[in-house]
Design a protein around this motif. Structure first.
Motif, PDB file in Angstrom:
ATOM      1  N   LEU A  33      16.517  -4.594 -45.925  1.00  0.00           N
ATOM      2  CA  LEU A  33      17.074  -4.244 -44.635  1.00  0.00           C
ATOM      3  C   LEU A  33      16.126  -4.292 -43.540  1.00  0.00           C
ATOM      4  O   LEU A  33      16.567  -4.675 -42.330  1.00  0.00           O
ATOM      5  CB  LEU A  33      17.534  -2.727 -44.709  1.00  0.00           C
ATOM      6  CG  LEU A  33      18.235  -1.962 -43.391  1.00  0.00           C
ATOM      7  CD1 LEU A  33      19.677  -3.005 -43.112  1.00  0.00           C
ATOM      8  CD2 LEU A  33      18.578  -0.579 -43.703  1.00  0.00           C
ATOM      9  N   PRO A  34      14.850  -3.825 -43.382  1.00  0.00           N
ATOM     10  CA  PRO A  34      13.944  -3.987 -42.275  1.00  0.00           C
ATOM     11  C   PRO A  34      14.006  -5.648 -41.762  1.00  0.00           C
ATOM     12  O   PRO A  34      13.896  -5.795 -40.465  1.00  0.00           O
ATOM     13  CB  PRO A  34      12.826  -3.604 -42.635  1.00  0.00           C
ATOM     14  CG  PRO A  34      13.115  -2.756 -43.770  1.00  0.00           C
ATOM     15  CD  PRO A  34      14.142  -3.243 -44.550  1.00  0.00           C
ATOM     16  N   GLY A  35      13.727  -6.280 -42.867  1.00  0.00           N
ATOM     17  CA  GLY A  35      13.700  -7.800 -42.489  1.00  0.00           C
ATOM     18  C   GLY A  35      14.859  -8.428 -41.729  1.00  0.00           C
ATOM     19  O   GLY A  35      15.141  -9.036 -40.751  1.00  0.00           O
ATOM     20  N   LEU A  36      16.190  -7.813 -42.140  1.00  0.00           N
ATOM     21  CA  LEU A  36      17.608  -8.432 -41.732  1.00  0.00           C
ATOM     22  C   LEU A  36      17.439  -7.988 -40.265  1.00  0.00           C
ATOM     23  O   LEU A  36      18.045  -8.556 -39.348  1.00  0.00           O
ATOM     24  CB  LEU A  36      18.638  -7.816 -42.706  1.00  0.00           C
ATOM     25  CG  LEU A  36      18.738  -8.426 -43.956  1.00  0.00           C
ATOM     26  CD1 LEU A  36      20.114  -8.007 -44.577  1.00  0.00           C
ATOM     27  CD2 LEU A  36      19.022  -9.919 -43.942  1.00  0.00           C
ATOM     28  N   VAL A  37      17.101  -6.556 -39.974  1.00  0.00           N
ATOM     29  CA  VAL A  37      17.107  -5.881 -38.628  1.00  0.00           C
ATOM     30  C   VAL A  37      16.144  -6.854 -37.844  1.00  0.00           C
ATOM     31  O   VAL A  37      16.752  -7.146 -36.663  1.00  0.00           O
ATOM     32  CB  VAL A  37      16.693  -4.619 -38.735  1.00  0.00           C
ATOM     33  CG1 VAL A  37      16.700  -3.998 -37.313  1.00  0.00           C
ATOM     34  CG2 VAL A  37      17.626  -3.459 -39.509  1.00  0.00           C
ATOM     35  N   GLY A  38      15.072  -7.085 -38.115  1.00  0.00           N
ATOM     36  CA  GLY A  38      14.434  -7.998 -37.456  1.00  0.00           C
ATOM     37  C   GLY A  38      14.813  -9.167 -37.056  1.00  0.00           C
ATOM     38  O   GLY A  38      14.466  -9.753 -35.938  1.00  0.00           O
ATOM     39  N   LEU A  39      15.346  -9.901 -38.030  1.00  0.00           N
ATOM     40  CA  LEU A  39      15.851 -11.147 -37.825  1.00  0.00           C
ATOM     41  C   LEU A  39      17.044 -11.004 -36.987  1.00  0.00           C
ATOM     42  O   LEU A  39      17.146 -12.001 -36.096  1.00  0.00           O
ATOM     43  CB  LEU A  39      16.467 -11.816 -39.282  1.00  0.00           C
ATOM     44  CG  LEU A  39      17.254 -13.203 -38.989  1.00  0.00           C
ATOM     45  CD1 LEU A  39      16.055 -14.208 -38.802  1.00  0.00           C
ATOM     46  CD2 LEU A  39      17.909 -13.693 -40.355  1.00  0.00           C
ATOM     47  N   PHE A  40      18.059 -10.015 -36.980  1.00  0.00           N
ATOM     48  CA  PHE A  40      19.023  -9.931 -36.238  1.00  0.00           C
ATOM     49  C   PHE A  40      18.727  -9.738 -34.684  1.00  0.00           C
ATOM     50  O   PHE A  40      19.215 -10.297 -33.664  1.00  0.00           O
ATOM     51  CB  PHE A  40      19.818  -8.687 -36.633  1.00  0.00           C
ATOM     52  CG  PHE A  40      20.984  -8.254 -35.758  1.00  0.00           C
ATOM     53  CD1 PHE A  40      22.131  -9.022 -35.717  1.00  0.00           C
ATOM     54  CD2 PHE A  40      20.913  -7.313 -34.538  1.00  0.00           C
ATOM     55  CE1 PHE A  40      23.365  -9.032 -34.743  1.00  0.00           C
ATOM     56  CE2 PHE A  40      22.015  -7.218 -33.850  1.00  0.00           C
ATOM     57  CZ  PHE A  40      23.116  -7.927 -33.953  1.00  0.00           C
ATOM     58  N   VAL A  41      17.499  -8.855 -34.365  1.00  0.00           N
ATOM     59  CA  VAL A  41      17.013  -8.544 -33.175  1.00  0.00           C
ATOM     60  C   VAL A  41      16.207  -9.678 -32.622  1.00  0.00           C
ATOM     61  O   VAL A  41      16.462 -10.009 -31.375  1.00  0.00           O
ATOM     62  CB  VAL A  41      16.173  -7.265 -33.422  1.00  0.00           C
ATOM     63  CG1 VAL A  41      15.619  -6.963 -31.823  1.00  0.00           C
ATOM     64  CG2 VAL A  41      16.972  -5.973 -33.743  1.00  0.00           C
TER      65      VAL A  41
END
Length: 301
Positions: A33-41
């Motif tokens: 999840l943290p990686g996905l959030v970072g990728l999205f942002v």
């Protein structure tokens, strides 16, 4: 009674197993999840903003008109200048990728095969240029390749030329500098790919009477092609998206998509056109990656 007890135990074990798998999935999701959030942002959200900006219109004096139009794409794809820019971008990426791979191949193969105690130091030396800023190295190449630079002064002093060679403020100087700047990336990519080559296949070919040249061209080179393609792709992508080196060493005479995006965004204040050119550059990336995936599947299949 015994059967009922056994069934109860099996059901209990199954429930525990299911709960364990559920916890493992939740843990995996929590790690991702943290990686996905970072990728999205950092990537997906700016990408949506860029695509939306490309669909706006540009008014007089750089005024942004919010609408939904493909005029910026039409202006870019109907202008022969931008087609030349796209061609220059692809040519620069292909030249830099090819030259970097050719120069880095023997270095990467040596570092993969050597058993010297200095292997770690040699590996660090090969990638040491990455510790220096690309801007600093670009200024260094400007000093080396200029009309009164080290290279021309040495050639003039040796009597090999009668007039300075045009090695800067053009496509040639930009390509030379980018190859040197990006070659460490090719070395790292190919080293990771060459590690999967089975040395026993080369030994078997040699034991069957194949010469060193035959072993290289029929065994080593085909097995190393996935690593070569990876190194080429990495250098190609970095070259076509480079801005500092083409801007400084090109002397305003090398036009690629990255420099034109900058010019449209900061000088003419045409943000929709700059965004459209950025989307076109992203499409070029996607096409090259798609070709790379097909080549990798072909040679690894």
């Amino acid at each position: 009674m015994t059967v009922t007890h056994t069934n109860t135990e099996l059901i209990s074990v199954g429930l525990k197993s299911n709960r364990g798998r559920a916890r493992a999935r939740r843990s995996a999701y929590g790690l991702v999840l943290p990686g996905l959030v970072g990728l999205f942002v950092s990537f997906i959200l700016p990408l949506f903003v860029m695509v939306r900006m490309s669909l706006n219109a540009n008014g007089s004096g750089g005024q942004l008109i919010e609408t939904f139009t493909f005029d910026s794409y039409g202006a870019a794809l109907s202008d022969s200048f931008y087609w030349k820019v796209i061609g220059n971008t692809l040519l620069l990426g292909f030249v830099c990728g090819t030259a970097a791979v050719v120069l880095a191949y023997p270095i990467a193969l040596f570092l993969t095969r050597t058993s010297s105690r200095w292997k770690g130091a040699l590996m660090a030396l090969a990638i040491a240029p990455l510790l220096t800023s690309a801007v600093a190295r670009t200024f260094g190449w400007m000093a080396l390749l200029g009309d009164q630079g080290v290279v021309n002064e040495a050639l003039l002093g040796a009597g090999m030329i009668s007039a300075p060679l045009r090695l800067s403020n053009n496509f040639l100087g930009t390509a030379i500098a980018l190859v040197e700047i990006l070659m460490p990336y090719a070395i790292l990519a190919m080293i990771s790919g060459f590690g999967r080559i089975n040395a026993s296949l080369e030994e078997a070919a040699g034991s069957l009477g194949a010469s060193r040249a035959q072993v290289f061209f029929r065994v080593t080179l085909p097995l190393s092609l996935p690593g070569v393609f990876t190194g080429f792709l990495l250098v190609f992508v970095l070259a076509v998206s480079s801005f500092v080196t083409p801007k400084l060493l090109g002397g305003g005479r090398v036009f690629i998509l990255a420099t034109e995006v900058y010019s449209e965004a900061t000088q003419t204040l045409n943000w929709p056109l700059a965004s459209a050119l950025s989307v076109i550059l992203l499409v070029v990336f996607g096409a090259i990656v798609a070709v790379y995936q097909r080549l990798i599947k072909r040679f690894e299949g």
